[in-house]
Design a protein around this motif. Structure first.
Motif, short mmCIF file in Angstrom:
data_model
loop_
_atom_site.label_atom_id
_atom_site.label_comp_id
_atom_site.label_asym_id
_atom_site.label_seq_id
_atom_site.Cartn_x
_atom_site.Cartn_y
_atom_site.Cartn_z
N LEU A 141 10.48 -7.81 -5.59
CA LEU A 141 11.13 -8.90 -4.88
C LEU A 141 11.98 -9.74 -5.84
CD1 LEU A 141 8.35 -10.22 -2.44
CD2 LEU A 141 10.25 -8.69 -1.93
N ARG A 142 11.42 -10.07 -6.99
CA ARG A 142 12.17 -10.88 -7.96
C ARG A 142 13.41 -10.15 -8.45
NH1 ARG A 142 6.89 -12.18 -9.69
NH2 ARG A 142 7.00 -10.57 -11.32
N ASN A 143 13.28 -8.85 -8.67
CA ASN A 143 14.43 -8.06 -9.14
C ASN A 143 15.57 -8.04 -8.11
OD1 ASN A 143 13.13 -7.48 -11.52
ND2 ASN A 143 12.41 -5.46 -10.87
N ASN A 144 15.20 -8.20 -6.84
CA ASN A 144 16.21 -8.22 -5.79
C ASN A 144 16.54 -9.65 -5.34
OD1 ASN A 144 16.81 -5.27 -4.71
ND2 ASN A 144 14.63 -5.32 -5.23
N LYS A 145 16.06 -10.62 -6.11
CA LYS A 145 16.33 -12.04 -5.84
C LYS A 145 15.91 -12.45 -4.44
CE LYS A 145 20.11 -12.21 -9.19
NZ LYS A 145 21.55 -12.50 -9.43
N ILE A 146 14.72 -11.97 -4.05
CA ILE A 146 14.15 -12.32 -2.75
C ILE A 146 13.00 -13.29 -2.98
CG2 ILE A 146 12.97 -11.44 -0.70
CD1 ILE A 146 14.38 -8.75 -1.19
N LYS A 147 13.08 -14.45 -2.37
CA LYS A 147 12.04 -15.46 -2.52
C LYS A 147 10.83 -15.09 -1.66
CE LYS A 147 11.14 -20.42 -1.97
NZ LYS A 147 11.72 -21.73 -1.53
N PHE A 148 9.65 -15.09 -2.26
CA PHE A 148 8.43 -14.79 -1.51
C PHE A 148 7.80 -16.10 -1.04
CE2 PHE A 148 3.75 -14.07 -1.51
CZ PHE A 148 3.72 -13.23 -0.40
N ILE A 149 7.53 -16.16 0.26
CA ILE A 149 6.90 -17.35 0.85
C ILE A 149 5.59 -16.94 1.49
CG2 ILE A 149 7.19 -19.26 2.48
CD1 ILE A 149 10.21 -18.81 2.31
N PRO A 150 4.46 -17.18 0.81
CA PRO A 150 3.18 -16.79 1.41
C PRO A 150 2.87 -17.64 2.63
CG PRO A 150 2.84 -18.08 -0.59
CD PRO A 150 4.31 -17.84 -0.50
N VAL A 151 2.39 -16.99 3.67
CA VAL A 151 2.02 -17.70 4.89
C VAL A 151 0.63 -18.29 4.71
CG1 VAL A 151 1.53 -17.47 7.35
CG2 VAL A 151 3.47 -16.26 6.34
N VAL A 152 0.50 -19.56 4.98
CA VAL A 152 -0.79 -20.24 4.85
C VAL A 152 -1.77 -19.67 5.86
CG1 VAL A 152 -1.99 -22.46 4.96
CG2 VAL A 152 0.35 -22.33 4.05
N ASP A 155 18.79 -0.12 4.32
CA ASP A 155 19.18 -0.04 5.73
C ASP A 155 19.76 -1.35 6.27
OD1 ASP A 155 18.24 2.53 5.77
OD2 ASP A 155 16.34 2.04 6.75
N VAL A 156 19.29 -2.47 5.75
CA VAL A 156 19.67 -3.76 6.33
C VAL A 156 21.13 -4.08 6.02
CG1 VAL A 156 19.07 -5.23 4.36
CG2 VAL A 156 18.79 -6.10 6.69
N ASP A 157 21.78 -4.75 6.97
CA ASP A 157 23.21 -4.98 6.87
C ASP A 157 23.57 -6.19 6.00
OD1 ASP A 157 23.60 -2.90 8.67
OD2 ASP A 157 23.40 -4.22 10.40
N HIS A 158 22.64 -7.12 5.85
CA HIS A 158 22.95 -8.37 5.17
C HIS A 158 21.99 -8.59 4.00
CE1 HIS A 158 25.42 -9.09 8.65
NE2 HIS A 158 24.36 -9.02 9.45
N LYS A 159 22.32 -9.55 3.18
CA LYS A 159 21.49 -9.88 2.02
C LYS A 159 20.16 -10.47 2.48
CE LYS A 159 21.29 -12.94 -2.00
NZ LYS A 159 20.61 -11.93 -2.85
N ILE A 160 19.08 -10.00 1.88
CA ILE A 160 17.75 -10.54 2.16
C ILE A 160 17.49 -11.66 1.17
CG2 ILE A 160 15.33 -10.00 2.52
CD1 ILE A 160 17.36 -8.38 4.20
N THR A 161 17.22 -12.86 1.68
CA THR A 161 17.04 -14.01 0.80
C THR A 161 15.58 -14.41 0.63
OG1 THR A 161 17.38 -15.49 2.69
CG2 THR A 161 19.32 -14.93 1.34
N SER A 162 14.75 -14.15 1.66
CA SER A 162 13.35 -14.54 1.55
C SER A 162 12.48 -13.64 2.41
CB SER A 162 13.15 -16.00 1.98
OG SER A 162 13.45 -16.17 3.36
N LEU A 163 11.20 -13.59 2.06
CA LEU A 163 10.21 -12.81 2.81
C LEU A 163 8.94 -13.61 2.96
CD1 LEU A 163 9.25 -10.10 4.10
CD2 LEU A 163 8.42 -9.47 1.82
N ARG A 164 8.54 -13.83 4.19
CA ARG A 164 7.26 -14.48 4.47
C ARG A 164 6.25 -13.40 4.83
NH1 ARG A 164 9.06 -19.62 8.36
NH2 ARG A 164 11.03 -20.07 7.27
N PHE A 165 5.06 -13.53 4.28
CA PHE A 165 4.02 -12.52 4.54
C PHE A 165 2.66 -13.19 4.45
CE2 PHE A 165 4.90 -7.93 4.84
CZ PHE A 165 3.64 -7.45 5.15
N ASP A 166 1.68 -12.63 5.15
CA ASP A 166 0.35 -13.22 5.10
C ASP A 166 -0.43 -12.72 3.89
OD1 ASP A 166 -0.23 -10.66 5.81
OD2 ASP A 166 -1.09 -11.12 7.77
N ASN A 167 -1.73 -12.94 3.92
CA ASN A 167 -2.59 -12.67 2.77
C ASN A 167 -2.89 -11.18 2.64
OD1 ASN A 167 -4.17 -13.35 0.54
ND2 ASN A 167 -6.03 -13.49 1.79
#
Length: 233
Positions: A137-148, A112-124
């Motif tokens: 996520l890795r297969n779609n080259k999306i960097k995962f950034i865990p929220v502290v 659905d999204v119009d642009h390339k997704i580069t990263s995703l931040r999410f909590d625990n």
């Protein structure tokens, strides 16, 4: 006014908070929205453009990790039109079906999204940390950034979105949250003037408008970089 000193203090504190942004366009923050009526959905918001997406999650089992916090107009929570209080609850998903469900709706989001997704931040969140979701996520080259844990600034955007969803649903008289009603709510949100974006860009503007113009997103990134540098000095 007895509340004025507290309001002024909050304004002063806000002046010294770093702006939340993604240096690379296409950064998103995600969360799972869950209310007392047992409706759950994956919420995703573009960190820079503030455009939001939501996808209903079915058959989600949840395990509360803390006391529910009542939210709504008034300090003690609010009875809405359908006679139940709205809650935000810290919880973790507990069943394997949720991981599969989350992967399926996230794939729908990628379509659905119009642009390339580069990263995703999410909590625990256990479903997000699962091997299956991380592989996707890795297969779609999306960097995962865990929220502290305890980092309120990182999740402030999605927390504010949850409150906006509540306010819009209340004002629209929506009594039942489902995929159709959440779509209507986000359509209003994405097409309404956004105060933070408007302040940065110096004109009234909506998340949809910023999302459609990459040069505006870059202006926001540049503004946040300069703003945060000044706070560090």
């Amino acid at each position: 006014n007895v509340h004025e000193p507290q309001f002024n203090i909050r304004k002063q504190i806000k002046k010294y908070q770093f702006k939340t942004y993604s240096r690379v366009p296409g950064g998103f923050i995600g969360d799972i929205f869950f209310n007392k009526s047992k409706f759950a959905c994956l919420l995703l918001i573009n960190i820079n453009t503030r455009k939001a997406y939501a996808y209903a999650l079915n058959n989600v089992e949840v395990e509360p990790l803390g006391q529910a916090n009542k939210i709504g107009p008034g300090s003690k929570g609010n009875q809405n039109d359908y006679g139940s209080q709205v809650y935000t609850i810290t919880y973790s998903t507990t069943n394997k079906k949720t991981t599969t469900n989350l992967i399926n709706v996230f794939k729908q989001f990628l379509n659905d999204v119009d642009h390339k997704i580069t990263s995703l931040r999410f909590d625990n969140e256990s479903a997000v940390k699962s091997k299956q979701f991380q592989t996707m996520l890795r297969n779609n080259k999306i960097k995962f950034i865990p929220v502290v844990e305890g980092s309120h600034t990182s999740l402030s955007l999605v927390d504010r979105l949850c409150r906006t969803i509540r306010d819009i649903s209340y004002n629209m008289g929506i009594k039942i949250l489902n995929q159709d009603s959440i779509n209507k709510i986000l359509n209003v949100y994405n097409n309404m003037y956004h105060s933070s974006l408007s302040k940065i860009l110096g004109k009234k503007i909506t998340p949809n408008e910023v999302n459609e113009h990459p040069e505006l997103e870059q202006q926001i990134i540049n503004y946040c970089i300069d703003y945060n540098k000044q706070l560090k000095v």
